[in-house]
Structures are given as structure tokens and as C-alpha cells.
Design a protein around this motif. Structure first.
Motif, PDB file in Angstrom:
ATOM      1  N   ALA A 126       0.866  -1.189  -0.094  1.00 54.16           N
ATOM      2  CA  ALA A 126      -0.058   0.012  -0.065  1.00 54.16           C
ATOM      3  C   ALA A 126       0.924   1.117   0.073  1.00 54.16           C
ATOM      4  O   ALA A 126       0.653   2.295  -0.608  1.00 54.16           O
ATOM      5  N   ALA A 127       1.964   1.230   0.660  1.00 51.98           N
ATOM      6  CA  ALA A 127       2.670   2.478   0.870  1.00 51.98           C
ATOM      7  C   ALA A 127       3.421   2.832  -0.503  1.00 51.98           C
ATOM      8  O   ALA A 127       3.748   3.776  -0.714  1.00 51.98           O
ATOM      9  N   LEU A 128       3.581   1.707  -1.121  1.00 51.85           N
ATOM     10  CA  LEU A 128       4.596   1.785  -2.445  1.00 51.85           C
ATOM     11  C   LEU A 128       3.595   1.759  -3.618  1.00 51.85           C
ATOM     12  O   LEU A 128       3.996   2.014  -5.026  1.00 51.85           O
ATOM     13  N   GLU A 129       2.263   2.213  -3.391  1.00 54.52           N
ATOM     14  CA  GLU A 129       1.482   2.416  -4.504  1.00 54.52           C
ATOM     15  C   GLU A 129       1.760   3.644  -5.225  1.00 54.52           C
ATOM     16  O   GLU A 129       1.562   3.723  -6.605  1.00 54.52           O
ATOM     17  N   LEU A 231      15.955  13.279  -7.530  1.00 58.96           N
ATOM     18  CA  LEU A 231      14.759  13.485  -7.023  1.00 58.96           C
ATOM     19  C   LEU A 231      14.872  13.309  -5.350  1.00 58.96           C
ATOM     20  O   LEU A 231      14.523  13.954  -4.637  1.00 58.96           O
ATOM     21  N   ALA A 232      15.394  12.338  -5.137  1.00 58.76           N
ATOM     22  CA  ALA A 232      15.557  11.614  -3.644  1.00 58.76           C
ATOM     23  C   ALA A 232      16.751  12.635  -3.090  1.00 58.76           C
ATOM     24  O   ALA A 232      16.279  13.209  -1.904  1.00 58.76           O
ATOM     25  N   ALA A 233      17.679  13.344  -3.568  1.00 54.30           N
ATOM     26  CA  ALA A 233      18.646  14.124  -3.156  1.00 54.30           C
ATOM     27  C   ALA A 233      17.717  15.476  -2.557  1.00 54.30           C
ATOM     28  O   ALA A 233      18.013  16.012  -1.524  1.00 54.30           O
ATOM     29  N   GLY A 234      17.024  15.934  -3.628  1.00 51.07           N
ATOM     30  CA  GLY A 234      16.110  17.162  -3.690  1.00 51.07           C
ATOM     31  C   GLY A 234      15.265  17.077  -2.421  1.00 51.07           C
ATOM     32  O   GLY A 234      15.364  18.061  -1.590  1.00 51.07           O
ATOM     33  N   CYS A 235      14.801  15.825  -2.277  1.00 50.83           N
ATOM     34  CA  CYS A 235      13.745  15.696  -1.029  1.00 50.83           C
ATOM     35  C   CYS A 235      14.595  15.660   0.359  1.00 50.83           C
ATOM     36  O   CYS A 235      14.044  15.987   1.266  1.00 50.83           O
ATOM     37  N   LEU A 236      15.712  15.188   0.416  1.00 46.48           N
ATOM     38  CA  LEU A 236      16.622  15.233   1.614  1.00 46.48           C
ATOM     39  C   LEU A 236      16.925  16.738   1.746  1.00 46.48           C
ATOM     40  O   LEU A 236      17.388  16.943   3.025  1.00 46.48           O
ATOM     41  N   LEU A 237      17.536  16.986   0.891  1.00 45.88           N
ATOM     42  CA  LEU A 237      17.902  18.568   0.888  1.00 45.88           C
ATOM     43  C   LEU A 237      17.068  19.655   1.387  1.00 45.88           C
ATOM     44  O   LEU A 237      17.254  20.570   1.966  1.00 45.88           O
ATOM     45  N   PHE A 238      15.855  19.558   0.870  1.00 45.25           N
ATOM     46  CA  PHE A 238      14.840  20.401   0.973  1.00 45.25           C
ATOM     47  C   PHE A 238      13.401  19.812   1.272  1.00 45.25           C
ATOM     48  O   PHE A 238      12.455  19.752   0.605  1.00 45.25           O
ATOM     49  N   PRO A 239      13.638  19.200   2.489  1.00 46.27           N
ATOM     50  CA  PRO A 239      12.268  18.245   2.906  1.00 46.27           C
ATOM     51  C   PRO A 239      10.919  19.047   2.869  1.00 46.27           C
ATOM     52  O   PRO A 239       9.968  18.383   2.191  1.00 46.27           O
ATOM     53  N   PRO A 269       8.286   9.631   1.489  1.00 43.83           N
ATOM     54  CA  PRO A 269       9.141   8.509   1.895  1.00 43.83           C
ATOM     55  C   PRO A 269       9.563   7.530   0.688  1.00 43.83           C
ATOM     56  O   PRO A 269      10.467   6.845   0.638  1.00 43.83           O
ATOM     57  N   VAL A 270       8.338   7.189  -0.257  1.00 46.88           N
ATOM     58  CA  VAL A 270       8.440   6.439  -1.378  1.00 46.88           C
ATOM     59  C   VAL A 270       9.571   6.947  -2.218  1.00 46.88           C
ATOM     60  O   VAL A 270      10.387   6.108  -2.869  1.00 46.88           O
ATOM     61  N   VAL A 271       9.535   7.958  -2.561  1.00 50.87           N
ATOM     62  CA  VAL A 271      10.554   8.970  -3.485  1.00 50.87           C
ATOM     63  C   VAL A 271      12.061   8.537  -2.920  1.00 50.87           C
ATOM     64  O   VAL A 271      13.027   8.386  -3.502  1.00 50.87           O
ATOM     65  N   ILE A 272      12.364   8.734  -1.436  1.00 52.29           N
ATOM     66  CA  ILE A 272      13.590   8.268  -0.766  1.00 52.29           C
ATOM     67  C   ILE A 272      13.964   7.074  -1.088  1.00 52.29           C
ATOM     68  O   ILE A 272      15.253   6.549  -0.857  1.00 52.29           O
ATOM     69  N   ALA A 273      12.930   6.124  -0.841  1.00 53.41           N
ATOM     70  CA  ALA A 273      13.072   4.567  -0.710  1.00 53.41           C
ATOM     71  C   ALA A 273      13.193   3.992  -2.208  1.00 53.41           C
ATOM     72  O   ALA A 273      13.831   2.755  -2.250  1.00 53.41           O
ATOM     73  N   ALA A 274      13.118   4.779  -3.237  1.00 57.59           N
ATOM     74  CA  ALA A 274      12.968   4.169  -4.531  1.00 57.59           C
ATOM     75  C   ALA A 274      14.374   3.602  -4.911  1.00 57.59           C
ATOM     76  O   ALA A 274      14.184   2.613  -5.751  1.00 57.59           O
ATOM     77  N   ILE A 275      15.402   4.406  -4.800  1.00 59.55           N
ATOM     78  CA  ILE A 275      16.600   4.128  -5.243  1.00 59.55           C
ATOM     79  C   ILE A 275      17.111   2.759  -4.380  1.00 59.55           C
ATOM     80  O   ILE A 275      17.653   1.843  -5.139  1.00 59.55           O
ATOM     81  N   PRO A 276      16.748   2.858  -3.052  1.00 63.79           N
ATOM     82  CA  PRO A 276      17.274   1.429  -2.369  1.00 63.79           C
ATOM     83  C   PRO A 276      16.536   0.253  -2.994  1.00 63.79           C
ATOM     84  O   PRO A 276      17.162  -0.712  -2.951  1.00 63.79           O
TER      85      PRO A 276
END
Length: 307
Positions: A126-129, A231-239, A269-276
Motif C-alpha cells: 500500500a505504501a508503494l502505490e 529527486l531523492a537528493a532534492g527531497c533530503l536537502l529541501f524536505p 518517503p517512497v521517493v526516498i526509498a525508490a533508489i534502495p
């Protein structure tokens, strides 16, 4: 009134299901539903008798060097009596106009596919939808990628049917291979497909999805990795601004495809988890699907083992 083109509907399954009933009720007088299983299932044989010659059981046997799904599709196409094929799955609802709309689609567009919306049946799925909405719905629509769960095409659309069937029995992804042999139009009409059911099943599905994209579109996988990393880097730098931006953007994707689910709220959180998750999917040496373990060494090099 023009006579409808006789159609062979190919349905891989492991038992009689609601989908069998739904599709059988939509068949025209000249159509056929091929219920394809690895082996003879007595419950299916008993139910098929109710429909006369319009519904047939096709026994595909165990796959050797390909997925069970690809093996079933190949067996279904070889057994089909007609030149128009509809491929479908048994894990979503087929409304009464489903087959009729695919007929109209083919007359308008030629080879046509509908769109899946994957609905998680466990907390992780569900979280990965949002990830499924991007890669499995939006990207499939924009790139006119066929989805084997609901599509229509004809024999003459294949450049070489014999070569296609031979290749199908040496790979995992039926729709991935079909994409290379037939040009499709993907219409903006969705079907809700349940996925997951447990954390383990969801992780296995993630591996399968990742490896399908990698085997059939390695350039796209590299582009996805580069975009996702940025995109993940942007989310972490500018949360805080990123949280608002990605959530609202995903809400607009959901709205565009009529997806009425709260799960767009997990986009950040899915954007951040997408690369792992991408790395995990590429690093795994095997995955489980439908009770079998697959080791996908190369596009046309597959080892099948019991789960």
C-alpha cells in the motif's frame, strides 16, 4: 450491423475464478475462452462443461526455461482457433462491457491495451502505490506499453508468430516481449489489480518488476536511476518544499487516472526509498512468482526451480 470478429480470450489461471465467470458471460457466439493451467484441474473441468464449446481448458504443462505465465500464453495462442487474441489475468474485475470495449478499441486503434492500477494488500504494498502509479500506470500510458492483463491484437500484427512463441518460452515477461513485436496504443482506462498480500510477496514482486524493466529497457532503467537519485537528493536537502511538491504532484497523477486512494500521501518517503528498492531489485539473484523461483540470467536465459 457488422458481425463482431471472432475472438480467442486467453486466461492463464490456477483454478476456476470470478474472472472465468465474468469473461464467459461476455463471449459472443463465435468467441472462445481458453482457460490455461499447468495441469488438469478437476474443478475447472466440471465448470467448463456448463459453457459448452465456448470455454476450453488448455493444459500448458510445467514451464522449462520461462515463466509459468509466458508458457501459458504460448500454449493458449497455439490452441486458439481465431486470429484475434485477447490476453487477460484473473486478478481483477472484468465488468460486463470489458470485452466489447476491447473490440471497439481494436477497430479504432489496432492493437490496444488497458492500464493497471496496482492496489496493495499489505502495508508495504500500500505504501508503494505511488511508485506503482508512476511506473505501472503513468509510464505505461505515456509510452504505449502493453499490459498483458488486458490487451487485444491479431496474428497479423506479429511480424513472425513462430519466432515470437519460441522467444516467449525462453523469457519471463510476456508483455515485455510483446512490446518488441507489436506496436500498441494504451488507452486511458484502468483496472484495479490487487498486489502483495504479505511483506515477502511485495518484495518478490518488486524484484520481478525491476528486473523486467532492466531486461527489456536497460537504458530506461539507467534513466530512472539518475532521475530517482536526483529527486531523492532534492527531497533530503529541501524536505518541506519537496514534501509539498511531490505529494501534490502525485495527487494530480492519481486524479488524472481516477485513482481514489489515500496512498498518494506516502509519496515523499517512497521517493526516498525508490533508489534502495531499485538496487535491491537489481541485486537479487532470484525471485518467487506463482509458486516458482526464477533465476533470470539474461533476457532469454531463465532457470525455473520449485519455490
Amino acid at each position: 450491423m457488422a458481425t463482431a470478429t471472432p475472438t480467442s480470450v486467453i486466461l492463464p489461471t490456477q483454478g476456476w475464478s470470478d474472472a472465468c465467470e465474468e469473461i464467459a458471460a461476455q463471449l459472443g457466439s463465435a468467441d472462445e475462452l481458453l482457460v490455461v493451467c499447468d495441469d488438469t484441474v478437476p474443478a475447472i473441468v466440471d465448470r467448463i462443461d456448463e459453457f459448452g464449446d465456448s470455454v476450453r481448458l488448455v493444459v500448458a504443462g510445467d514451464p522449462e526455461g520461462c515463466s509459468g505465465k509466458a508458457n501459458a500464453i504460448a500454449a493458449g495462442m497455439e490452441a486458439a482457433e481465431h486470429d484475434r487474441f485477447v490476453w487477460t489475468d484473473d486478478d481483477f474485475h472484468h465488468p460486463p462491457d470489458w470485452l466489447a470495449r476491447l473490440r471497439v478499441d481494436y477497430d479504432r486503434h489496432g492493437p490496444t491495451s488497458e492500464l493497471p492500477v496496482f492496489v496493495g494488500q499489505d502495508p508495504l504494498a500500500a505504501a508503494l502505490e505511488p511508485l506503482y502509479a508512476l511506473s505501472g500506470t503513468l509510464a505505461v500510458f505515456l509510452a504505449d506499453i502493453p499490459w498483458a492483463g488486458s490487451l487485444v491484437f491479431e496474428r497479423d500484427d506479429l511480424d513472425d508468430e513462430a519466432a515470437f512463441l519460441e522467444a516467449l518460452r525462453r523469457t519471463v515477461s510476456d508483455d515485455g516481449l510483446l512490446m518488441e513485436h507489436v506496436d500498441f496504443t494504451t488507452v486511458k482506462r484502468t483496472r484495479y489489480v490487487e498486489t502483495g498480500g504479505s511483506i515477502r510477496k511485495t518484495l518478490e514482486t518488486q524484484v520481478r518488476f525491476t528486473q523486467i524493466v532492466y531486461r527489456y529497457d536497460p537504458t530506461g532503467t539507467a534513466a530512472q536511476a539518475a532521475f530517482g537519485t536526483g529527486l531523492a537528493a532534492g527531497c533530503l536537502l529541501f524536505p518541506f518544499p519537496a514534501l509539498a511538491l511531490v505529494t501534490l504532484s502525485m495527487a494530480s497523477v492519481y486524479a488524472a487516472f481516477g485513482i481514489r486512494r489515500w496512498t498518494f500521501l506516502s509519496t515523499y518517503p517512497v521517493v526516498i526509498a525508490a533508489i534502495p528498492l531499485l538496487v535491491y531489485g537489481l541485486a537479487r539473484r532470484s525471485f518467487i512468482w506463482g509458486g516458482r523461483r526464477y533465476r533470470w540470467h539474461d533476457k532469454f536465459d531463465v532457470t525455473v526451480e520449485p519455490e
